[in-house]
Design an enzyme around this catalytic site. Structure first.
Site, PDB file in Angstrom:
ATOM      1  N   ASP A  62      35.327  43.504  37.219  1.00 39.28           N
ATOM      2  CA  ASP A  62      36.613  45.298  37.118  1.00 39.28           C
ATOM      3  C   ASP A  62      37.377  44.882  35.795  1.00 39.28           C
ATOM      4  O   ASP A  62      37.749  45.675  35.110  1.00 39.28           O
ATOM      5  CB  ASP A  62      37.662  44.592  38.243  1.00 39.28           C
ATOM      6  N   GLN A  64      36.513  43.850  32.785  1.00 43.13           N
ATOM      7  CA  GLN A  64      35.042  44.224  31.792  1.00 43.13           C
ATOM      8  C   GLN A  64      35.315  46.079  31.850  1.00 43.13           C
ATOM      9  O   GLN A  64      35.124  46.747  30.794  1.00 43.13           O
ATOM     10  CB  GLN A  64      34.245  43.681  31.657  1.00 43.13           C
ATOM     11  N   SER A 111      41.197  59.692  43.090  1.00 43.59           N
ATOM     12  CA  SER A 111      41.157  57.857  42.130  1.00 43.59           C
ATOM     13  C   SER A 111      42.590  57.424  41.704  1.00 43.59           C
ATOM     14  O   SER A 111      43.223  58.533  41.927  1.00 43.59           O
ATOM     15  CB  SER A 111      40.300  58.673  41.361  1.00 43.59           C
ATOM     16  N   GLU A 143      52.848  49.122  47.541  1.00 38.37           N
ATOM     17  CA  GLU A 143      52.063  48.634  48.348  1.00 38.37           C
ATOM     18  C   GLU A 143      51.398  48.052  47.677  1.00 38.37           C
ATOM     19  O   GLU A 143      51.264  48.254  46.601  1.00 38.37           O
ATOM     20  CB  GLU A 143      51.745  49.646  48.732  1.00 38.37           C
ATOM     21  N   LYS A 145      47.288  46.433  46.639  1.00 34.24           N
ATOM     22  CA  LYS A 145      46.667  47.674  46.227  1.00 34.24           C
ATOM     23  C   LYS A 145      44.937  46.599  46.482  1.00 34.24           C
ATOM     24  O   LYS A 145      45.250  45.271  46.088  1.00 34.24           O
ATOM     25  CB  LYS A 145      45.986  47.578  44.753  1.00 34.24           C
ATOM     26  N   ASP A 147      41.670  45.096  47.563  1.00 26.62           N
ATOM     27  CA  ASP A 147      40.201  45.082  47.040  1.00 26.62           C
ATOM     28  C   ASP A 147      39.402  45.434  47.509  1.00 26.62           C
ATOM     29  O   ASP A 147      38.312  44.547  48.222  1.00 26.62           O
ATOM     30  CB  ASP A 147      40.888  43.968  46.212  1.00 26.62           C
ATOM     31  N   TYR A 253      43.507  48.768  56.823  1.00 23.56           N
ATOM     32  CA  TYR A 253      44.146  49.293  56.564  1.00 23.56           C
ATOM     33  C   TYR A 253      44.129  50.981  56.191  1.00 23.56           C
ATOM     34  O   TYR A 253      43.778  50.981  55.553  1.00 23.56           O
ATOM     35  CB  TYR A 253      45.106  48.150  55.715  1.00 23.56           C
ATOM     36  N   LYS A 343      47.538  47.338  38.010  1.00 23.40           N
ATOM     37  CA  LYS A 343      46.340  46.394  37.956  1.00 23.40           C
ATOM     38  C   LYS A 343      47.396  44.430  37.430  1.00 23.40           C
ATOM     39  O   LYS A 343      47.305  44.349  35.950  1.00 23.40           O
ATOM     40  CB  LYS A 343      45.399  45.966  37.117  1.00 23.40           C
ATOM     41  N   CYS A 437      22.716   8.669  31.201  1.00 18.93           N
ATOM     42  CA  CYS A 437      23.812   8.815  31.230  1.00 18.93           C
ATOM     43  C   CYS A 437      24.160   9.727  30.024  1.00 18.93           C
ATOM     44  O   CYS A 437      23.638   8.610  29.333  1.00 18.93           O
ATOM     45  CB  CYS A 437      24.664   7.934  31.449  1.00 18.93           C
ATOM     46  N   CYS A 440      26.305   7.185  27.513  1.00 16.63           N
ATOM     47  CA  CYS A 440      25.960   5.668  27.001  1.00 16.63           C
ATOM     48  C   CYS A 440      24.491   5.390  27.043  1.00 16.63           C
ATOM     49  O   CYS A 440      24.027   4.292  26.484  1.00 16.63           O
ATOM     50  CB  CYS A 440      26.478   4.876  28.014  1.00 16.63           C
ATOM     51  N   CYS A 456      26.423   6.907  37.193  1.00 21.72           N
ATOM     52  CA  CYS A 456      26.355   5.850  35.814  1.00 21.72           C
ATOM     53  C   CYS A 456      27.089   4.694  36.053  1.00 21.72           C
ATOM     54  O   CYS A 456      27.801   4.047  36.804  1.00 21.72           O
ATOM     55  CB  CYS A 456      26.595   6.781  34.937  1.00 21.72           C
ATOM     56  N   CYS A 462      30.517   1.801  29.524  1.00 21.94           N
ATOM     57  CA  CYS A 462      30.131   3.868  28.905  1.00 21.94           C
ATOM     58  C   CYS A 462      30.927   4.659  28.953  1.00 21.94           C
ATOM     59  O   CYS A 462      32.621   4.246  29.478  1.00 21.94           O
ATOM     60  CB  CYS A 462      29.920   4.185  30.240  1.00 21.94           C
TER      61      CYS A 462
END
Length: 826
Positions: A62, A64, A111, A143, A145, A147, A253, A343, A437, A440, A456, A462
């Site tokens: 969202d 982006q 919207s 209120e 929002k 999702d 809702y 937002k 590992c 090490c 390990c 290590c």
């Protein structure tokens, strides 16, 4: 046109445009750039809309999407002649997916415009106020929002006849059969006089608790988990088979109305009350606010508590409450002017997974983690996220090179949810768990058959395990050395720890910067000046060599750690630390850029001054130790005199925390006595028990552990608790609870005073409690102590108890005894 591209017939000069005319008609370079960028943005946004609304498989987060839409809006505002009526910024998003019948809404579903800061909210409120006219007073219905997925419910004569998705705002999908399976959507309105037609707007969502339960079931069944509640809700509602929808714990809702015949309402808040009276599910999280100050507080409160409600939220919706005022303000082509959506910073974003290295912890556990392109999520920049183990990597289905979905809820550690498979180009590769590992080179594997975690076994040397132990030794519960945190511990024990991350960034096109130590190193093709993470001209910055390839010979060789087991920790000198360098993420304005720098860890970098002689840089000031290095030396010296229990905690003995360490130190008084005690003796020690005793006994069975203790002792670390002459364990066998603030004791200090005198410092009050010490703001523990008739002491009584022990009547000689008072009163 002729075959050669020329004009096929003659034209008079009057018919032929001049070169000047052609230049006047042609768009300038800036306009062409804007036009190209707007076309690019439009294509990206429209594809994202289709993926999100039609396929329920978003390919971008969202945040982006919001950023792309904002950029397109700005370009349209700057170039109105290029704006199009069908631009994504001017339309309501969503199409009808194949397989669902299209249904036209009775009244258009619009919207909302977005605000990303309180300043933008205030600007919206100012515009609305100007539209309402001078002297008009607006009230804001505020209120959460949700999702989720927008839904339109149609009731005719009180009976549910249709459920429709939003679609493009004019036409949506008929999902009536699926809506009927949602438990909290009533088939009939709870009224004897229903409106002839009622169009109700709401949001379908997946409750977070139910979503977690669903994913737990899928995890146990070996199925891939769902990415997030919103996509799961959308996919569940749009199932072809209603039985699948019925199996999902969806909820609704409702928050508004469209067409409503036979009912008159004056405000949005009245709508909410009326919908609730009709038995429709309304959100409890709304308020009508009278000022922007209250709006700010509402936004800030729910930003801090956004995970305390039953569903996911991504913002706050603000609406002018009065319908008369709403009508006066009107709407744009896509959104009402009387409402806006604030937002919150995104908690779910997409970024590139550059690599999956592994990390080795203090106990040897090997953990894969995602190394990503830096991305801002939930208000902070993130570059790393744990992947737990190789089986988790496989379950999530992520490949190195994937675009992945990253989630960070509040202060929770970032989590990779999964890949965006639609964006794969074939260059991605699978993660392969290393057999050795990375720190090490020791072969790694599960400690026993069936273990998902690999470890390990080289606990002695290590570097990653030593790093964890050194950091733990410096923690507040051990030596409490503030200047020896994670970064300093890495520099001492594993200075090349982040080398792999830096080289992965180098392979992806980022840079590694190397401080110049000698003028001869300043080869012109590699030489740059950096200021605030950005290359600049001139001498006002830090001279560095820019490395662009991991094959560059200027990359330094691997370093030998100055601390290899921890035994020489207290013998370190400043000279030992002179050449230690670490790999650090490069930052600009406090945010990581994806570039890296190789940086001296304990000594200041050399400073240089530019002068025009053979294009060289001249050293101006010699290196010196950093202030933090001097503090570290002082604090290591102070740590040598810390109490025995702190030394025990610092040794990283499994299960031995401050409480068990205090019990051992009190019982035995010296490190020698503890390591000479057999398992039975340790088990019988008060406050220790079998599991801790076995862990302590096993720890001292390893020769190198003895060598570590002996080395610390030889360096001057105290291994015996000093006992004052005449010191008596005045609280032997007694349980004491301290509650509230005391003037002369910290919380840990009071606990230590009790344990060192043979008592048990408990955190809870019960009938077995002998004394309750009450300070300021004691709270419920004091109340419970009084209810149980226990002996209550003030701070003076506590001091007397520590010094003299309890008196014969159950109280200290000078301390108050509420138990006696209670008995007298009864």
């Amino acid at each position: 046109m002729g075959e050669n591209g020329g004009v096929s017939g003659d034209k008079t000069p009057a018919q032929t445009p001049s070169a000047d005319d052609a230049r006047d008609d042609a768009p300038d370079e800036g306009t062409r750039d804007a036009q190209e960028r707007m076309a690019e943005l439009t294509a990206q946004i429209e594809q994202a809309i289709e993926d999100y609304y039609v396929h329920d498989a978003p390919t971008m987060a969202d945040a982006q999407y919001d950023e792309l839409e904002r950029e397109l809006k700005e370009l349209e505002a700057q170039n109105p002649q290029l704006a199009k009526a069908d631009s994504p910024t001017q339309t309501v998003h969503g199409d009808v997916a194949a397989g669902f019948a299209p249904v036209e809404h009775l009244e258009r579903m619009m919207s909302l415009d977005n605000a990303f800061s309180l300043e933008e909210v205030d600007a919206w409120a100012v515009r609305a106020g100007e539209g309402l006219g001078e002297g008009a007073e607006a009230h804001y219905l505020s209120e959460l929002k949700i999702d989720g997925l927008a839904i339109d419910l149609i009731y005719e004569d009180g009976v549910l006849t249709r459920g429709v998705t939003r679609g493009d705002g004019r036409v949506g999908e008929d999902v009536t059969r699926n809506v009927r399976t949602i438990d909290n959507v009533p088939e009939r309105l709870d009224t004897k006089n229903p409106p002839a037609v009622l169009e109700v707007r709401g949001e379908v969502f997946y409750p977070t608790a139910a979503f977690e339960e669903l994913n737990e079931q899928r995890r146990e069944a070996g199925l891939q988990e769902f990415a997030n509640p919103r996509n799961t809700a959308a996919g569940s509602l749009r199932q072809k088979d209603p039985d699948v929808t019925a199996s999902r714990a969806l909820a609704v809702y409702v928050h508004g109305i469209g067409v409503h015949e036979g009912v008159t309402l004056a405000s949005q808040s009245e709508v909410y009350e009326q919908l609730k009276d009709w038995g429709l599910p309304t959100s409890p999280h709304w308020r009508v606010l009278d000022s922007l100050k209250e709006v700010h507080e509402f936004i800030e409160h729910h930003g801090e508590h956004r995970h305390d409600v039953e569903h996911e939220i991504d913002g706050i919706v603000l609406k002018i409450d009065s319908f008369a005022q709403q009508r006066r303000l009107g709407s744009t082509s896509r959104a009402p002017r009387w409402a806006i959506a604030f937002k919150y910073p995104p908690e779910e974003v997409t970024t590139k997974l550059l690599d999956i290295p592994v990390n080795v912890g203090r106990t040897g556990r090997v953990t894969p983690f995602g190394l990503m392109e830096p991305v801002k999520v939930a208000g902070s920049t993130v570059q790393l996220a744990t992947l737990h183990n190789q089986f988790e990597v496989e379950r999530k289905g992520v490949l190195i090179g994937d675009t992945i979905v990253l989630r960070k809820a509040g202060d929770v550690i970032p989590e990779i949810l999964g890949p965006v498979e639609a964006l794969r180009d074939g260059s991605e590769r699978a993660f392969v768990m290393p057999t050795d590992c990375p720190a090490c080179g020791t072969p790694i594997g599960p400690a026993k058959e069936g273990d998902k975690d690999w470890r390990c076994p080289n606990s002695k040397s290590c570097p990653s395990q030593v790093t964890g132990r050194i950091e733990h030794a410096a923690s507040r519960g051990a030596f409490d050395i503030e200047s020896l945190g994670e970064e300093s511990a890495i520099a001492l024990t594993d200075p090349d720890k982040r080398r792999a991350e830096a080289l992965a960034a180098l392979r992806s096109g980022h840079y590694v910067y190397l401080p110049i130590r000698e003028a001869a190193d300043a080869e012109l093709e590699n030489f740059v000046v950096l200021k605030n993470g950005q290359e600049v001209e001139g001498a006002d910055g830090v001279p560095l060599l820019r490395i662009t390839s991991e094959d560059d010979p200027l990359l330094p060789p691997l370093q030998t750690p100055v601390v290899t087991t921890g035994a020489n920790l207290f013998d370190l000198t400043a000279e030992d630390l002179r050449d230690v360098s670490v790999w650090q993420p490069e930052r600009r304005d406090g945010e990581v850029t994806g570039d890296w720098r190789i940086q001296p860890a304990f000594w200041s970098r050399p400073t240089f001054r530019h002068y025009k002689r053979e294009n060289a840089w001249k050293q101006q000031k010699a290196s010196s130790t950093l202030k933090n290095t001097e503090v570290l030396s002082d604090e290591l010296e102070k740590a040598k005199s810390k109490e025995l229990w702190r030394v025990l905690v610092a040794l990283s003995i499994r299960h031995v925390g401050p409480t068990a360490a205090r019990s051992l130190a009190t019982a035995y008084g010296s490190m020698d006595a503890i390591r000479e005690a057999d398992l039975a003796q340790l088990t019988e020690t008060d406050g220790v028990g079998g599991i801790i005793a076995e862990s302590v006994h096993e720890w001292f069975e390893l020769d190198w552990h003895h060598e570590l203790v002996d080395a610390w002792a030889a360096s001057g670390v105290r291994m015996v608790d000093d006992v004052e002459e005449g010191f008596v364990k005045t609280l032997e066998g007694l349980t004491v609870v301290v509650t509230g603030g005391l003037d002369d004791f910290t919380r840990d200090g009071a606990k230590e005073a009790i344990i060192s005198r043979g008592g048990k410092a408990s955190g809870s009050v019960s009938k077995k409690t002998d004394f309750v010490v009450v300070g300021e703001n004691a709270g419920s523990k004091e109340d419970k102590a009084r209810d149980l008739g226990l002996t209550i002491l003030d701070e003076d009584g506590f001091k007397d108890l520590l010094e003299n022990g309890p008196s014969d009547d159950g109280a200290s000689e000078d301390g108050a005894s509420d138990k006696d008072s209670a008995d007298d009163a009864s």
